[in-house]
Design a protein around this motif. Structure first.
Motif, PDB file in Angstrom:
ATOM      1  N   LYS A 148      20.827  -1.802 -15.805  1.00 43.80           N
ATOM      2  CA  LYS A 148      19.732  -2.715 -15.488  1.00 43.80           C
ATOM      3  C   LYS A 148      20.293  -3.988 -14.880  1.00 43.80           C
ATOM      4  CE  LYS A 148      15.566  -4.385 -15.380  1.00 43.80           C
ATOM      5  NZ  LYS A 148      14.643  -3.927 -14.321  1.00 43.80           N
ATOM      6  N   ARG A 149      19.774  -4.362 -13.710  1.00 40.31           N
ATOM      7  CA  ARG A 149      20.255  -5.551 -13.015  1.00 40.31           C
ATOM      8  C   ARG A 149      19.256  -6.686 -13.156  1.00 40.31           C
ATOM      9  NH1 ARG A 149      20.452  -1.419  -9.722  1.00 40.31           N
ATOM     10  NH2 ARG A 149      19.186  -2.209  -8.006  1.00 40.31           N
ATOM     11  N   SER A 150      19.757  -7.901 -13.031  1.00 37.26           N
ATOM     12  CA  SER A 150      18.881  -9.069 -13.093  1.00 37.26           C
ATOM     13  C   SER A 150      18.118  -9.201 -11.782  1.00 37.26           C
ATOM     14  CB  SER A 150      19.701 -10.328 -13.364  1.00 37.26           C
ATOM     15  OG  SER A 150      20.698 -10.499 -12.361  1.00 37.26           O
ATOM     16  N   GLY A 151      17.062  -9.997 -11.802  1.00 40.08           N
ATOM     17  CA  GLY A 151      16.202 -10.128 -10.641  1.00 40.08           C
ATOM     18  C   GLY A 151      15.064  -9.128 -10.687  1.00 40.08           C
ATOM     19  N   LYS A 152      14.181  -9.212  -9.704  1.00 41.33           N
ATOM     20  CA  LYS A 152      13.010  -8.346  -9.643  1.00 41.33           C
ATOM     21  C   LYS A 152      13.022  -7.565  -8.333  1.00 41.33           C
ATOM     22  CE  LYS A 152      10.303 -11.618 -12.382  1.00 41.33           C
ATOM     23  NZ  LYS A 152       9.121 -12.514 -12.409  1.00 41.33           N
ATOM     24  N   ARG A 153      12.424  -6.371  -8.369  1.00 42.46           N
ATOM     25  CA  ARG A 153      12.462  -5.497  -7.209  1.00 42.46           C
ATOM     26  C   ARG A 153      11.125  -4.810  -6.982  1.00 42.46           C
ATOM     27  NH1 ARG A 153      16.801  -5.932  -9.911  1.00 42.46           N
ATOM     28  NH2 ARG A 153      18.672  -6.569  -8.767  1.00 42.46           N
ATOM     29  N   LEU A 154      10.778  -4.702  -5.710  1.00 41.26           N
ATOM     30  CA  LEU A 154       9.603  -3.940  -5.281  1.00 41.26           C
ATOM     31  C   LEU A 154      10.073  -2.881  -4.300  1.00 41.26           C
ATOM     32  CD1 LEU A 154       6.109  -5.159  -4.219  1.00 41.26           C
ATOM     33  CD2 LEU A 154       7.396  -3.676  -2.678  1.00 41.26           C
ATOM     34  N   LEU A 155       9.591  -1.657  -4.463  1.00 43.62           N
ATOM     35  CA  LEU A 155       9.942  -0.553  -3.578  1.00 43.62           C
ATOM     36  C   LEU A 155       8.674   0.067  -2.995  1.00 43.62           C
ATOM     37  CD1 LEU A 155      12.061   1.549  -2.488  1.00 43.62           C
ATOM     38  CD2 LEU A 155      11.572   2.881  -4.563  1.00 43.62           C
ATOM     39  N   ALA A 156       8.715   0.364  -1.714  1.00 38.52           N
ATOM     40  CA  ALA A 156       7.625   1.126  -1.093  1.00 38.52           C
ATOM     41  C   ALA A 156       7.926   2.611  -1.229  1.00 38.52           C
ATOM     42  CB  ALA A 156       7.483   0.760   0.377  1.00 38.52           C
ATOM     43  N   VAL A 157       6.945   3.381  -1.675  1.00 39.01           N
ATOM     44  CA  VAL A 157       7.043   4.843  -1.700  1.00 39.01           C
ATOM     45  C   VAL A 157       5.904   5.376  -0.839  1.00 39.01           C
ATOM     46  CG1 VAL A 157       8.086   4.827  -3.998  1.00 39.01           C
ATOM     47  CG2 VAL A 157       5.619   5.116  -3.768  1.00 39.01           C
ATOM     48  N   GLY A 158       5.965   6.653  -0.470  1.00 36.01           N
ATOM     49  CA  GLY A 158       4.959   7.147   0.450  1.00 36.01           C
ATOM     50  C   GLY A 158       4.465   8.534   0.131  1.00 36.01           C
ATOM     51  N   THR A 159       3.298   8.855   0.680  1.00 35.94           N
ATOM     52  CA  THR A 159       2.805  10.222   0.622  1.00 35.94           C
ATOM     53  C   THR A 159       3.494  11.079   1.682  1.00 35.94           C
ATOM     54  OG1 THR A 159       0.958   9.605   2.071  1.00 35.94           O
ATOM     55  CG2 THR A 159       0.553   9.573  -0.311  1.00 35.94           C
ATOM     56  N   ASP A 160       4.183  10.418   2.641  1.00 37.08           N
ATOM     57  CA  ASP A 160       4.864  11.133   3.724  1.00 37.08           C
ATOM     58  C   ASP A 160       5.807  10.166   4.420  1.00 37.08           C
ATOM     59  OD1 ASP A 160       5.561  13.136   5.516  1.00 37.08           O
ATOM     60  OD2 ASP A 160       3.680  13.089   6.644  1.00 37.08           O
ATOM     61  N   CYS A 161       6.459  10.646   5.460  1.00 39.98           N
ATOM     62  CA  CYS A 161       7.290   9.814   6.320  1.00 39.98           C
ATOM     63  C   CYS A 161       6.412   9.140   7.386  1.00 39.98           C
ATOM     64  CB  CYS A 161       8.346  10.660   7.023  1.00 39.98           C
ATOM     65  SG  CYS A 161       9.444  11.561   5.937  1.00 39.98           S
ATOM     66  N   ALA A 162       6.958   8.110   8.014  1.00 38.35           N
ATOM     67  CA  ALA A 162       6.378   7.514   9.224  1.00 38.35           C
ATOM     68  C   ALA A 162       4.905   7.170   9.077  1.00 38.35           C
ATOM     69  CB  ALA A 162       6.584   8.444  10.425  1.00 38.35           C
ATOM     70  N   LEU A 163       4.580   6.420   8.006  1.00 39.12           N
ATOM     71  CA  LEU A 163       3.184   6.012   7.850  1.00 39.12           C
ATOM     72  C   LEU A 163       3.018   4.557   7.410  1.00 39.12           C
ATOM     73  CD1 LEU A 163       3.336   6.232   4.627  1.00 39.12           C
ATOM     74  CD2 LEU A 163       2.278   8.466   4.905  1.00 39.12           C
ATOM     75  N   GLY A 164       4.134   3.783   7.411  1.00 37.35           N
ATOM     76  CA  GLY A 164       3.959   2.357   7.186  1.00 37.35           C
ATOM     77  C   GLY A 164       4.765   1.717   6.087  1.00 37.35           C
ATOM     78  N   LYS A 165       5.765   2.380   5.528  1.00 34.50           N
ATOM     79  CA  LYS A 165       6.541   1.770   4.438  1.00 34.50           C
ATOM     80  C   LYS A 165       7.298   0.534   4.910  1.00 34.50           C
ATOM     81  CE  LYS A 165       8.448   5.784   3.423  1.00 34.50           C
ATOM     82  NZ  LYS A 165       7.551   6.772   4.050  1.00 34.50           N
ATOM     83  N   LYS A 166       7.862   0.613   6.105  1.00 34.33           N
ATOM     84  CA  LYS A 166       8.581  -0.544   6.655  1.00 34.33           C
ATOM     85  C   LYS A 166       7.623  -1.704   6.916  1.00 34.33           C
ATOM     86  CE  LYS A 166       9.864  -0.178  10.931  1.00 34.33           C
ATOM     87  NZ  LYS A 166       9.664   1.255  10.804  1.00 34.33           N
TER      88      LYS A 166
END
Length: 349
Positions: A148-166
Protein backbone atom coordinates in the motif's frame (compact mmCIF):
# COMPACT_ATOMS: atom_id res chain seq x y z
CA UNK A 1 2.67 17.20 -16.52
CA UNK A 2 6.09 15.68 -15.94
CA UNK A 3 7.27 12.10 -15.70
CA UNK A 4 7.35 10.73 -12.16
CA UNK A 5 10.77 11.02 -10.55
CA UNK A 6 10.99 7.25 -10.07
CA UNK A 7 11.80 6.69 -13.74
CA UNK A 8 13.52 9.89 -14.84
CA UNK A 9 16.73 7.83 -15.06
CA UNK A 10 15.27 6.40 -18.28
CA UNK A 11 13.77 9.53 -19.88
CA UNK A 12 11.53 9.55 -22.89
CA UNK A 13 13.11 10.78 -26.12
CA UNK A 14 12.71 14.46 -26.87
CA UNK A 15 9.95 14.64 -29.47
CA UNK A 16 10.52 16.95 -32.46
CA UNK A 17 7.53 19.30 -32.50
CA UNK A 18 5.24 20.52 -34.01
CA UNK A 19 3.69 17.56 -35.79
CA UNK A 20 2.16 16.59 -39.10
CA UNK A 21 -0.42 13.97 -38.06
CA UNK A 22 -0.37 10.84 -40.23
CA UNK A 23 -3.62 8.90 -40.69
CA UNK A 24 -2.36 6.26 -43.12
CA UNK A 25 -5.21 4.45 -44.87
CA UNK A 26 -7.24 3.94 -41.69
CA UNK A 27 -11.01 4.15 -42.18
CA UNK A 28 -12.06 3.19 -38.61
CA UNK A 29 -12.13 6.30 -36.34
CA UNK A 30 -11.55 4.11 -33.31
CA UNK A 31 -8.12 3.18 -34.64
CA UNK A 32 -7.21 6.86 -35.14
CA UNK A 33 -7.54 7.65 -31.44
CA UNK A 34 -3.94 8.93 -31.25
CA UNK A 35 -4.70 11.49 -33.94
CA UNK A 36 -7.95 12.59 -32.31
CA UNK A 37 -6.26 12.80 -28.91
CA UNK A 38 -3.51 15.04 -30.24
CA UNK A 39 -6.06 17.24 -32.01
CA UNK A 40 -8.21 17.63 -28.92
CA UNK A 41 -5.53 17.95 -26.21
CA UNK A 42 -2.42 19.24 -28.04
CA UNK A 43 -3.79 21.12 -31.03
CA UNK A 44 -1.07 23.75 -30.70
CA UNK A 45 1.45 21.04 -31.59
CA UNK A 46 -0.33 19.95 -34.81
CA UNK A 47 0.06 21.85 -38.09
CA UNK A 48 -1.97 19.54 -40.34
CA UNK A 49 -2.89 16.01 -41.36
CA UNK A 50 -1.62 13.64 -44.04
CA UNK A 51 -2.93 10.31 -45.33
CA UNK A 52 -2.07 7.82 -48.06
CA UNK A 53 -5.66 7.03 -49.06
CA UNK A 54 -8.61 9.25 -50.06
CA UNK A 55 -10.82 7.04 -47.90
CA UNK A 56 -8.81 7.56 -44.72
CA UNK A 57 -10.52 9.08 -41.69
CA UNK A 58 -9.99 12.83 -41.18
CA UNK A 59 -9.52 14.70 -37.90
CA UNK A 60 -10.44 18.05 -39.45
CA UNK A 61 -6.97 19.57 -39.66
CA UNK A 62 -5.66 21.15 -42.89
CA UNK A 63 -4.57 18.48 -45.37
CA UNK A 64 -0.88 18.88 -46.16
CA UNK A 65 1.85 17.03 -47.95
CA UNK A 66 5.03 16.48 -45.94
CA UNK A 67 6.76 19.22 -47.94
CA UNK A 68 3.93 21.67 -47.21
CA UNK A 69 3.99 20.75 -43.52
CA UNK A 70 7.76 21.25 -43.38
CA UNK A 71 7.33 24.71 -44.91
CA UNK A 72 4.62 25.43 -42.30
CA UNK A 73 7.03 24.66 -39.47
CA UNK A 74 6.46 20.96 -38.75
CA UNK A 75 9.48 19.06 -37.50
CA UNK A 76 8.09 15.54 -37.49
CA UNK A 77 5.35 13.30 -38.80
CA UNK A 78 3.59 11.58 -35.93
CA UNK A 79 1.73 8.36 -36.64
CA UNK A 80 -1.79 9.04 -35.43
CA UNK A 81 -3.00 5.45 -35.75
CA UNK A 82 -3.22 2.81 -33.01
CA UNK A 83 -4.19 -0.28 -35.00
CA UNK A 84 -4.67 -3.84 -33.71
CA UNK A 85 -1.25 -5.23 -32.84
CA UNK A 86 0.49 -1.89 -33.38
CA UNK A 87 1.83 -2.88 -36.81
CA UNK A 88 3.39 -0.82 -39.61
CA UNK A 89 1.49 -1.76 -42.79
CA UNK A 90 3.58 -1.98 -45.95
CA UNK A 91 1.05 0.35 -47.60
CA UNK A 92 2.39 3.21 -45.45
CA UNK A 93 6.05 2.88 -46.40
CA UNK A 94 6.02 5.14 -49.45
CA UNK A 95 4.28 7.96 -47.55
CA UNK A 96 6.63 7.67 -44.57
CA UNK A 97 9.69 7.75 -46.83
CA UNK A 98 8.23 10.86 -48.48
CA UNK A 99 8.04 12.52 -45.05
CA UNK A 100 11.65 11.66 -44.22
CA UNK A 101 12.85 12.94 -47.59
CA UNK A 102 10.90 16.17 -46.99
CA UNK A 103 12.92 16.75 -43.82
CA UNK A 104 10.53 15.44 -41.19
CA UNK A 105 11.44 12.97 -38.46
CA UNK A 106 8.92 10.22 -37.70
CA UNK A 107 7.43 9.67 -34.23
CA UNK A 108 5.62 6.38 -33.64
CA UNK A 109 3.70 4.90 -30.76
CA UNK A 110 3.20 1.54 -32.48
CA UNK A 111 4.61 -1.75 -31.25
CA UNK A 112 6.51 -2.22 -34.52
CA UNK A 113 9.89 -0.48 -34.56
CA UNK A 114 10.46 2.08 -37.29
CA UNK A 115 14.10 1.09 -37.70
CA UNK A 116 13.08 -2.49 -38.47
CA UNK A 117 11.76 -1.31 -41.86
CA UNK A 118 14.78 -1.14 -44.21
CA UNK A 119 13.28 1.57 -46.45
CA UNK A 120 12.65 3.82 -43.45
CA UNK A 121 16.07 3.18 -41.96
CA UNK A 122 17.74 4.01 -45.27
CA UNK A 123 15.64 7.15 -45.78
CA UNK A 124 16.42 8.35 -42.25
CA UNK A 125 20.14 7.89 -42.84
CA UNK A 126 19.88 9.64 -46.19
CA UNK A 127 17.91 12.62 -44.86
CA UNK A 128 19.50 12.90 -41.42
CA UNK A 129 16.10 12.64 -39.73
CA UNK A 130 15.14 10.72 -36.59
CA UNK A 131 13.07 7.56 -36.19
CA UNK A 132 11.53 7.92 -32.72
CA UNK A 133 9.70 4.99 -31.07
CA UNK A 134 7.99 5.99 -27.82
CA UNK A 135 6.31 2.65 -27.08
CA UNK A 136 9.39 1.50 -25.21
CA UNK A 137 9.05 0.91 -21.45
CA UNK A 138 11.74 1.98 -18.99
CA UNK A 139 14.40 -0.52 -18.05
CA UNK A 140 14.61 -2.43 -14.75
CA UNK A 141 10.87 -2.48 -13.99
CA UNK A 142 10.37 -4.44 -10.75
CA UNK A 143 7.66 -7.01 -10.19
CA UNK A 144 4.66 -5.75 -8.26
CA UNK A 145 4.65 -5.96 -4.49
CA UNK A 146 1.06 -5.02 -3.66
CA UNK A 147 2.44 -2.75 -0.94
CA UNK A 148 0.00 0.00 0.00
CA UNK A 149 1.42 3.35 -1.07
CA UNK A 150 0.73 6.80 0.32
CA UNK A 151 -1.28 9.30 -1.68
CA UNK A 152 -4.55 8.82 -3.55
CA UNK A 153 -5.22 7.32 -6.95
CA UNK A 154 -7.97 7.32 -9.55
CA UNK A 155 -8.00 4.85 -12.45
CA UNK A 156 -10.16 4.82 -15.56
CA UNK A 157 -11.51 1.40 -16.55
CA UNK A 158 -13.61 0.63 -19.59
CA UNK A 159 -16.24 -1.56 -21.15
CA UNK A 160 -13.92 -1.68 -24.19
CA UNK A 161 -10.91 -0.08 -25.85
CA UNK A 162 -10.91 3.29 -27.64
CA UNK A 163 -13.95 4.86 -26.01
CA UNK A 164 -12.62 7.70 -23.87
CA UNK A 165 -10.45 6.59 -20.94
CA UNK A 166 -7.69 9.03 -21.88
CA UNK A 167 -10.13 11.89 -22.41
CA UNK A 168 -11.88 11.16 -19.12
CA UNK A 169 -8.68 11.13 -17.08
CA UNK A 170 -7.27 14.24 -18.75
CA UNK A 171 -10.55 16.06 -18.06
CA UNK A 172 -10.71 14.81 -14.46
CA UNK A 173 -7.08 15.77 -13.79
CA UNK A 174 -7.77 19.26 -15.14
CA UNK A 175 -10.94 19.55 -13.04
CA UNK A 176 -9.11 18.40 -9.90
CA UNK A 177 -6.48 21.08 -10.42
CA UNK A 178 -9.16 23.72 -11.01
CA UNK A 179 -10.49 22.82 -7.55
CA UNK A 180 -7.05 23.34 -6.04
CA UNK A 181 -6.26 19.63 -5.68
CA UNK A 182 -2.62 18.53 -5.83
CA UNK A 183 -2.81 16.23 -8.85
CA UNK A 184 -0.84 14.60 -11.68
CA UNK A 185 -2.05 12.88 -14.84
CA UNK A 186 -0.23 9.58 -15.35
CA UNK A 187 -0.12 8.44 -18.97
CA UNK A 188 -0.19 4.72 -19.78
CA UNK A 189 -0.52 4.84 -23.57
CA UNK A 190 1.35 6.38 -26.46
CA UNK A 191 -1.04 9.29 -27.04
CA UNK A 192 -1.13 10.27 -23.39
CA UNK A 193 2.67 10.20 -23.36
CA UNK A 194 2.80 12.41 -26.46
CA UNK A 195 0.41 14.88 -24.81
CA UNK A 196 1.85 14.94 -21.29
CA UNK A 197 5.53 14.30 -21.95
CA UNK A 198 5.81 11.40 -19.50
CA UNK A 199 4.42 8.00 -18.61
CA UNK A 200 4.85 4.27 -19.25
CA UNK A 201 3.43 2.49 -22.32
CA UNK A 202 1.74 -0.26 -20.32
CA UNK A 203 0.85 -2.47 -23.27
CA UNK A 204 4.55 -2.71 -24.16
CA UNK A 205 5.48 -4.07 -20.71
CA UNK A 206 6.09 -7.81 -20.26
CA UNK A 207 3.08 -9.27 -18.48
CA UNK A 208 4.94 -10.31 -15.32
CA UNK A 209 5.96 -6.69 -14.77
CA UNK A 210 2.62 -4.93 -15.48
CA UNK A 211 1.75 -4.42 -11.81
CA UNK A 212 5.29 -3.32 -11.01
CA UNK A 213 5.21 -0.78 -13.83
CA UNK A 214 1.94 0.61 -12.48
CA UNK A 215 3.48 0.92 -9.01
CA UNK A 216 6.45 2.69 -10.61
CA UNK A 217 4.13 5.03 -12.50
CA UNK A 218 2.30 6.19 -9.37
CA UNK A 219 4.82 6.12 -6.49
CA UNK A 220 4.33 7.14 -2.88
CA UNK A 221 3.00 10.68 -2.62
CA UNK A 222 1.71 13.13 0.00
CA UNK A 223 -1.61 12.13 1.52
CA UNK A 224 -3.47 14.95 -0.26
CA UNK A 225 -1.97 14.17 -3.68
CA UNK A 226 -3.96 12.46 -6.44
CA UNK A 227 -2.56 10.47 -9.34
CA UNK A 228 -5.17 10.31 -12.11
CA UNK A 229 -4.17 7.26 -14.12
CA UNK A 230 -5.10 6.70 -17.75
CA UNK A 231 -6.71 3.30 -18.23
CA UNK A 232 -5.91 0.63 -20.80
CA UNK A 233 -8.14 -1.91 -22.52
CA UNK A 234 -10.90 -3.65 -20.59
CA UNK A 235 -11.08 -6.46 -18.07
CA UNK A 236 -13.60 -8.03 -20.46
CA UNK A 237 -11.43 -7.79 -23.57
CA UNK A 238 -10.46 -11.24 -24.93
CA UNK A 239 -7.03 -9.94 -26.03
CA UNK A 240 -6.12 -7.06 -23.73
CA UNK A 241 -7.53 -7.95 -20.32
CA UNK A 242 -4.07 -8.87 -19.00
CA UNK A 243 -2.87 -5.28 -19.36
CA UNK A 244 -6.01 -3.98 -17.64
CA UNK A 245 -5.67 -6.35 -14.69
CA UNK A 246 -1.98 -5.61 -14.13
CA UNK A 247 -2.71 -1.90 -14.23
CA UNK A 248 -5.59 -2.32 -11.77
CA UNK A 249 -3.55 -4.31 -9.26
CA UNK A 250 -0.48 -2.10 -9.55
CA UNK A 251 -2.23 1.25 -9.41
CA UNK A 252 -4.37 0.04 -6.46
CA UNK A 253 -6.89 2.83 -7.05
CA UNK A 254 -8.93 4.35 -4.27
CA UNK A 255 -11.48 5.37 -6.90
CA UNK A 256 -12.22 4.19 -10.41
CA UNK A 257 -14.41 5.61 -13.16
CA UNK A 258 -16.04 3.35 -15.74
CA UNK A 259 -15.80 4.66 -19.31
CA UNK A 260 -18.42 3.62 -21.84
CA UNK A 261 -19.70 4.59 -25.27
CA UNK A 262 -23.50 4.30 -25.51
CA UNK A 263 -24.61 2.52 -28.65
CA UNK A 264 -21.55 0.31 -28.98
CA UNK A 265 -22.80 -3.27 -28.88
CA UNK A 266 -19.70 -5.41 -29.40
CA UNK A 267 -15.98 -5.28 -28.61
CA UNK A 268 -14.21 -3.09 -31.19
CA UNK A 269 -12.81 -5.36 -33.89
CA UNK A 270 -14.30 -8.51 -32.31
CA UNK A 271 -17.97 -8.58 -33.32
CA UNK A 272 -18.57 -12.02 -31.79
CA UNK A 273 -18.03 -10.62 -28.29
CA UNK A 274 -20.84 -8.45 -26.85
CA UNK A 275 -19.93 -5.42 -24.78
CA UNK A 276 -20.33 -5.96 -21.02
CA UNK A 277 -22.86 -3.93 -19.06
CA UNK A 278 -21.52 -1.00 -17.05
CA UNK A 279 -22.72 -2.57 -13.79
CA UNK A 280 -20.85 -5.78 -14.61
CA UNK A 281 -17.63 -3.80 -15.09
CA UNK A 282 -18.20 -2.06 -11.75
CA UNK A 283 -18.72 -5.38 -9.98
CA UNK A 284 -15.70 -7.11 -11.56
CA UNK A 285 -13.41 -4.12 -10.97
CA UNK A 286 -14.32 -4.01 -7.28
CA UNK A 287 -13.86 -7.75 -6.83
CA UNK A 288 -10.46 -7.79 -8.54
CA UNK A 289 -9.30 -4.41 -7.26
CA UNK A 290 -9.88 -5.37 -3.63
CA UNK A 291 -6.84 -7.62 -3.90
CA UNK A 292 -4.52 -4.61 -3.53
CA UNK A 293 -6.92 -1.99 -2.17
CA UNK A 294 -9.82 -3.32 -0.09
CA UNK A 295 -11.29 0.20 0.06
CA UNK A 296 -11.65 0.59 -3.72
CA UNK A 297 -14.89 2.27 -4.83
CA UNK A 298 -16.57 3.45 -8.03
CA UNK A 299 -16.73 7.23 -8.33
CA UNK A 300 -19.09 7.19 -11.29
CA UNK A 301 -19.35 6.66 -15.02
CA UNK A 302 -17.91 8.64 -17.94
CA UNK A 303 -19.94 8.39 -21.13
CA UNK A 304 -18.61 9.18 -24.59
CA UNK A 305 -21.72 10.75 -26.12
CA UNK A 306 -20.03 12.18 -29.20
CA UNK A 307 -22.53 10.36 -31.41
CA UNK A 308 -25.59 11.83 -29.67
CA UNK A 309 -27.31 15.19 -29.80
CA UNK A 310 -26.98 17.26 -26.63
CA UNK A 311 -30.57 16.68 -25.46
CA UNK A 312 -30.34 12.93 -26.14
CA UNK A 313 -27.07 12.71 -24.23
CA UNK A 314 -28.41 14.65 -21.25
CA UNK A 315 -31.54 12.51 -21.03
CA UNK A 316 -29.62 9.25 -21.30
CA UNK A 317 -27.04 10.22 -18.69
CA UNK A 318 -29.74 11.31 -16.25
CA UNK A 319 -31.59 8.01 -16.71
CA UNK A 320 -28.41 5.95 -16.28
CA UNK A 321 -27.39 7.94 -13.22
CA UNK A 322 -30.74 7.19 -11.60
CA UNK A 323 -30.51 3.52 -12.56
CA UNK A 324 -26.96 3.02 -11.32
CA UNK A 325 -27.12 5.33 -8.31
CA UNK A 326 -23.89 7.03 -9.44
CA UNK A 327 -22.96 10.22 -11.30
CA UNK A 328 -22.92 9.72 -15.06
CA UNK A 329 -21.37 12.45 -17.21
CA UNK A 330 -19.59 13.17 -20.46
CA UNK A 331 -16.22 14.72 -19.50
CA UNK A 332 -16.06 16.60 -22.78
CA UNK A 333 -19.55 18.13 -22.52
CA UNK A 334 -18.83 19.17 -18.90
CA UNK A 335 -21.78 20.78 -17.09
CA UNK A 336 -23.42 19.98 -13.72
CA UNK A 337 -23.30 16.22 -14.31
CA UNK A 338 -19.53 16.34 -14.76
CA UNK A 339 -19.11 18.50 -11.66
CA UNK A 340 -21.09 15.88 -9.74
CA UNK A 341 -18.74 13.20 -11.05
CA UNK A 342 -15.69 15.20 -9.93
CA UNK A 343 -17.23 15.71 -6.49
CA UNK A 344 -17.97 12.01 -6.15
CA UNK A 345 -14.46 11.00 -7.19
CA UNK A 346 -12.91 13.32 -4.63
CA UNK A 347 -15.24 11.99 -1.94
CA UNK A 348 -16.64 15.44 -1.28
CA UNK A 349 -20.19 16.06 -0.08
Amino acid sequence: MNAPSSFTDNPLPVLPQPYLVFLGDTTEPGYAKTAFGLRDWASDLCVGEFSCSPDAVSIGLPAMTPAEAKAAGARSLVIGVANPGGVLPESWTEALVEALDAGLSIVSGLHARLSDVPALREAAERSGQQLVDIRVPPSAIPVGTGRKRSGKRLLAVGTDCALGKKYATLALARAFKERGVNCDFRATGQTGIMISGGGIPMDAVISDFEAGAAEMLSPDAPDDHWDVIEGQGSLYHPAYAAVSLGLLHGSQPDVFVVCHQPGRKTILGLPDFPLPAVEDVIDLTIRLGKRTNPAIRCGGVAFNTSGLAADEAEKLMAEESARLGLPVADPIRKGPAFEALVTSCLGEE
